[in-house]
Design a protein around this motif. Structure first.
Motif, PDB file in Angstrom:
ATOM      1  N   THR A   8      45.778  49.373  17.329  1.00 55.23           N
ATOM      2  CA  THR A   8      46.145  50.575  17.470  1.00 55.23           C
ATOM      3  C   THR A   8      46.789  50.954  18.870  1.00 55.23           C
ATOM      4  OG1 THR A   8      44.004  51.449  16.180  1.00 55.23           O
ATOM      5  CG2 THR A   8      45.292  53.019  17.321  1.00 55.23           C
ATOM      6  N   ARG A   9      48.073  51.644  18.571  1.00 57.81           N
ATOM      7  CA  ARG A   9      48.703  52.139  19.762  1.00 57.81           C
ATOM      8  C   ARG A   9      49.203  53.565  19.654  1.00 57.81           C
ATOM      9  NH1 ARG A   9      52.002  51.968  15.475  1.00 57.81           N
ATOM     10  NH2 ARG A   9      53.984  50.936  15.505  1.00 57.81           N
ATOM     11  N   ARG A  10      49.694  54.193  20.596  1.00 62.84           N
ATOM     12  CA  ARG A  10      50.107  55.652  20.633  1.00 62.84           C
ATOM     13  C   ARG A  10      51.502  55.663  20.506  1.00 62.84           C
ATOM     14  NH1 ARG A  10      46.208  56.012  24.794  1.00 62.84           N
ATOM     15  NH2 ARG A  10      44.556  57.407  24.508  1.00 62.84           N
ATOM     16  N   ARG A  11      51.761  56.715  19.753  1.00 63.67           N
ATOM     17  CA  ARG A  11      53.371  56.990  19.722  1.00 63.67           C
ATOM     18  C   ARG A  11      53.446  58.298  20.547  1.00 63.67           C
ATOM     19  NH1 ARG A  11      56.494  59.826  14.429  1.00 63.67           N
ATOM     20  NH2 ARG A  11      54.090  60.635  14.323  1.00 63.67           N
ATOM     21  N   TYR A  12      54.833  58.165  21.627  1.00 64.30           N
ATOM     22  CA  TYR A  12      54.937  59.168  22.378  1.00 64.30           C
ATOM     23  C   TYR A  12      56.251  59.781  21.920  1.00 64.30           C
ATOM     24  CZ  TYR A  12      51.303  56.587  25.124  1.00 64.30           C
ATOM     25  OH  TYR A  12      50.264  56.299  25.634  1.00 64.30           O
ATOM     26  N   THR A  13      56.410  60.851  22.394  1.00 60.24           N
ATOM     27  CA  THR A  13      57.427  61.701  22.138  1.00 60.24           C
ATOM     28  C   THR A  13      58.256  62.232  23.341  1.00 60.24           C
ATOM     29  OG1 THR A  13      56.902  62.403  19.966  1.00 60.24           O
ATOM     30  CG2 THR A  13      58.439  63.721  21.098  1.00 60.24           C
ATOM     31  N   ASN A  14      59.504  62.152  23.836  1.00 56.23           N
ATOM     32  CA  ASN A  14      60.246  62.604  24.854  1.00 56.23           C
ATOM     33  C   ASN A  14      60.354  64.038  24.925  1.00 56.23           C
ATOM     34  OD1 ASN A  14      62.440  63.457  26.416  1.00 56.23           O
ATOM     35  ND2 ASN A  14      62.622  61.117  27.131  1.00 56.23           N
ATOM     36  N   ARG A  15      59.614  64.554  25.824  1.00 60.43           N
ATOM     37  CA  ARG A  15      59.662  66.302  25.957  1.00 60.43           C
ATOM     38  C   ARG A  15      60.957  66.954  25.950  1.00 60.43           C
ATOM     39  NH1 ARG A  15      54.476  67.738  27.141  1.00 60.43           N
ATOM     40  NH2 ARG A  15      53.422  66.460  28.374  1.00 60.43           N
ATOM     41  N   SER A  16      62.104  65.925  26.552  1.00 59.79           N
ATOM     42  CA  SER A  16      63.279  66.882  26.499  1.00 59.79           C
ATOM     43  C   SER A  16      64.376  66.509  25.276  1.00 59.79           C
ATOM     44  CB  SER A  16      64.188  66.161  27.679  1.00 59.79           C
ATOM     45  OG  SER A  16      63.673  65.768  28.692  1.00 59.79           O
TER      46      SER A  16
ATOM     47  N   SER B 119      49.377  57.858  33.023  1.00 59.50           N
ATOM     48  CA  SER B 119      50.447  57.777  34.084  1.00 59.50           C
ATOM     49  C   SER B 119      51.119  59.168  34.252  1.00 59.50           C
ATOM     50  CB  SER B 119      51.249  56.743  33.909  1.00 59.50           C
ATOM     51  OG  SER B 119      52.290  56.868  33.051  1.00 59.50           O
ATOM     52  N   ASP B 120      51.544  59.397  35.549  1.00 61.12           N
ATOM     53  CA  ASP B 120      52.019  60.574  35.997  1.00 61.12           C
ATOM     54  C   ASP B 120      53.515  60.738  35.390  1.00 61.12           C
ATOM     55  OD1 ASP B 120      50.072  61.622  37.530  1.00 61.12           O
ATOM     56  OD2 ASP B 120      50.979  60.917  39.533  1.00 61.12           O
ATOM     57  N   GLU B 121      54.151  59.296  35.113  1.00 57.24           N
ATOM     58  CA  GLU B 121      55.547  59.173  34.109  1.00 57.24           C
ATOM     59  C   GLU B 121      55.268  59.825  33.185  1.00 57.24           C
ATOM     60  OE1 GLU B 121      58.364  55.884  32.916  1.00 57.24           O
ATOM     61  OE2 GLU B 121      56.872  55.184  34.127  1.00 57.24           O
ATOM     62  N   ARG B 122      54.281  59.455  32.322  1.00 57.86           N
ATOM     63  CA  ARG B 122      54.056  59.941  30.886  1.00 57.86           C
ATOM     64  C   ARG B 122      53.644  61.099  30.805  1.00 57.86           C
ATOM     65  NH1 ARG B 122      51.053  62.798  27.785  1.00 57.86           N
ATOM     66  NH2 ARG B 122      49.233  62.259  29.031  1.00 57.86           N
ATOM     67  N   LYS B 123      52.930  61.870  31.674  1.00 57.88           N
ATOM     68  CA  LYS B 123      52.478  63.202  31.880  1.00 57.88           C
ATOM     69  C   LYS B 123      53.834  64.255  31.909  1.00 57.88           C
ATOM     70  CE  LYS B 123      47.860  62.500  32.967  1.00 57.88           C
ATOM     71  NZ  LYS B 123      46.814  62.539  34.207  1.00 57.88           N
TER      72      LYS B 123
ATOM     73  N   SER C 210      55.571  50.992  37.345  1.00 62.62           N
ATOM     74  CA  SER C 210      54.840  52.257  37.493  1.00 62.62           C
ATOM     75  C   SER C 210      53.233  51.990  36.715  1.00 62.62           C
ATOM     76  CB  SER C 210      55.251  53.292  36.697  1.00 62.62           C
ATOM     77  OG  SER C 210      55.587  52.955  35.358  1.00 62.62           O
ATOM     78  N   ILE C 211      53.141  50.706  36.172  1.00 70.94           N
ATOM     79  CA  ILE C 211      51.622  50.493  35.565  1.00 70.94           C
ATOM     80  C   ILE C 211      51.087  49.633  36.805  1.00 70.94           C
ATOM     81  CG2 ILE C 211      50.344  49.491  33.733  1.00 70.94           C
ATOM     82  CD1 ILE C 211      52.273  50.164  31.798  1.00 70.94           C
ATOM     83  N   ILE C 212      49.637  49.881  37.195  1.00 75.36           N
ATOM     84  CA  ILE C 212      49.015  49.272  38.223  1.00 75.36           C
ATOM     85  C   ILE C 212      47.913  48.522  37.329  1.00 75.36           C
ATOM     86  CG2 ILE C 212      47.895  49.398  40.067  1.00 75.36           C
ATOM     87  CD1 ILE C 212      49.658  51.664  40.965  1.00 75.36           C
ATOM     88  N   LEU C 213      48.076  47.261  37.294  1.00 82.27           N
ATOM     89  CA  LEU C 213      46.880  46.605  36.692  1.00 82.27           C
ATOM     90  C   LEU C 213      45.392  46.770  37.234  1.00 82.27           C
ATOM     91  CD1 LEU C 213      48.571  42.801  36.455  1.00 82.27           C
ATOM     92  CD2 LEU C 213      48.503  44.538  34.843  1.00 82.27           C
ATOM     93  N   SER C 214      45.359  47.251  38.511  1.00 83.00           N
ATOM     94  CA  SER C 214      43.961  47.636  38.962  1.00 83.00           C
ATOM     95  C   SER C 214      43.441  48.905  38.457  1.00 83.00           C
ATOM     96  CB  SER C 214      44.125  47.945  40.707  1.00 83.00           C
ATOM     97  OG  SER C 214      44.882  49.075  40.927  1.00 83.00           O
ATOM     98  N   HIS C 215      44.319  49.544  37.531  1.00 88.50           N
ATOM     99  CA  HIS C 215      43.663  50.722  36.830  1.00 88.50           C
ATOM    100  C   HIS C 215      43.261  50.476  35.374  1.00 88.50           C
ATOM    101  CE1 HIS C 215      46.595  53.503  39.278  1.00 88.50           C
ATOM    102  NE2 HIS C 215      45.345  53.334  39.868  1.00 88.50           N
ATOM    103  N   PHE C 216      43.477  49.029  34.870  1.00 95.49           N
ATOM    104  CA  PHE C 216      42.764  48.831  33.657  1.00 95.49           C
ATOM    105  C   PHE C 216      41.419  48.821  33.557  1.00 95.49           C
ATOM    106  CE2 PHE C 216      46.801  48.173  32.782  1.00 95.49           C
ATOM    107  CZ  PHE C 216      47.278  46.947  32.197  1.00 95.49           C
ATOM    108  N   GLN C 217      40.995  49.417  32.617  1.00 95.11           N
ATOM    109  CA  GLN C 217      39.200  49.379  32.137  1.00 95.11           C
ATOM    110  C   GLN C 217      38.935  48.216  31.985  1.00 95.11           C
ATOM    111  OE1 GLN C 217      37.534  52.485  32.976  1.00 95.11           O
ATOM    112  NE2 GLN C 217      39.642  53.258  33.633  1.00 95.11           N
ATOM    113  N   PRO C 218      37.472  47.989  32.225  1.00 93.75           N
ATOM    114  CA  PRO C 218      36.896  46.632  31.711  1.00 93.75           C
ATOM    115  C   PRO C 218      36.899  46.559  29.837  1.00 93.75           C
ATOM    116  CG  PRO C 218      35.438  48.003  32.873  1.00 93.75           C
ATOM    117  CD  PRO C 218      36.530  48.621  33.117  1.00 93.75           C
ATOM    118  N   ILE C 219      37.089  45.433  29.430  1.00 96.53           N
ATOM    119  CA  ILE C 219      36.992  45.127  28.255  1.00 96.53           C
ATOM    120  C   ILE C 219      35.856  45.993  27.573  1.00 96.53           C
ATOM    121  CG2 ILE C 219      37.014  43.617  26.307  1.00 96.53           C
ATOM    122  CD1 ILE C 219      38.690  41.870  28.339  1.00 96.53           C
ATOM    123  N   SER C 220      35.615  46.678  26.728  1.00100.83           N
ATOM    124  CA  SER C 220      34.718  47.159  26.007  1.00100.83           C
ATOM    125  C   SER C 220      34.385  46.975  24.640  1.00100.83           C
ATOM    126  CB  SER C 220      34.615  48.735  26.265  1.00100.83           C
ATOM    127  OG  SER C 220      35.627  49.275  25.597  1.00100.83           O
TER     128      SER C 220
END
Length: 135
Positions: A87-95, A60-64, A1-11
């Motif tokens: 830093t990383r995000r914490r995600y919570t399952n909607r169900s 990603s649509d999966e996350r949304k 589900s993660i596509i490498l081409s969607h990565f942003q350039p290193i900023s």
């Protein structure tokens, strides 16, 4: 589900390039200088890589469809190339309401783990090699 081409350039600015402008003093050796520079380069590239993976999952649509982003939290790990903080995000399952950190999941690290498995393996390898030399 993660596509490498969607990565942003290193900023993120590479602060370690500041070392290039400093002259090497008599106490420093070129190999030590090169090793320090290489380690810092790898650390920064790894941090940027993790940030890009987290951004990709966040959009990603999966996350949304299944998770909402609760907050961002810092994480410090001891790696073979030194200590890194990211830093990383914490995600919570909607169900279910269960939370997790996508980056921690991908890296295979537990909640309170501070040292990567590679560092632990290297320590055991070094100890076992030292022990064999005394036989």
């Amino acid at each position: 589900s993660i596509i490498l081409s969607h990565f942003q350039p290193i900023s993120t600015p590479f602060h370690f390039f500041d070392y290039i402008l400093k002259p090497i003093d008599a106490e420093s050796t070129l190999p030590a200088y090169a090793m320090q520079f290489s380690s810092q380069l790898i650390q920064q590239l790894f941090i940027d890589y993790l940030r890009n993976i987290d951004e990709c999952f966040f959009h990603s649509d999966e996350r949304k469809n299944s998770y909402y982003s609760k907050d961002k939290q810092p994480r410090t790990l001891v790696t073979l190339f030194g200590t890194i903080t990211f830093t990383r995000r914490r995600y919570t399952n909607r169900s279910t309401g269960n939370s997790f950190h996508y980056i921690d999941y991908l890296l295979g690290i537990s909640q309170y783990q501070r040292v990567t498995d590679q560092v632990v393996s290297q320590i055991f390898h070094n100890v076992s090699c030292d022990h064999d030399s005394y036989r």
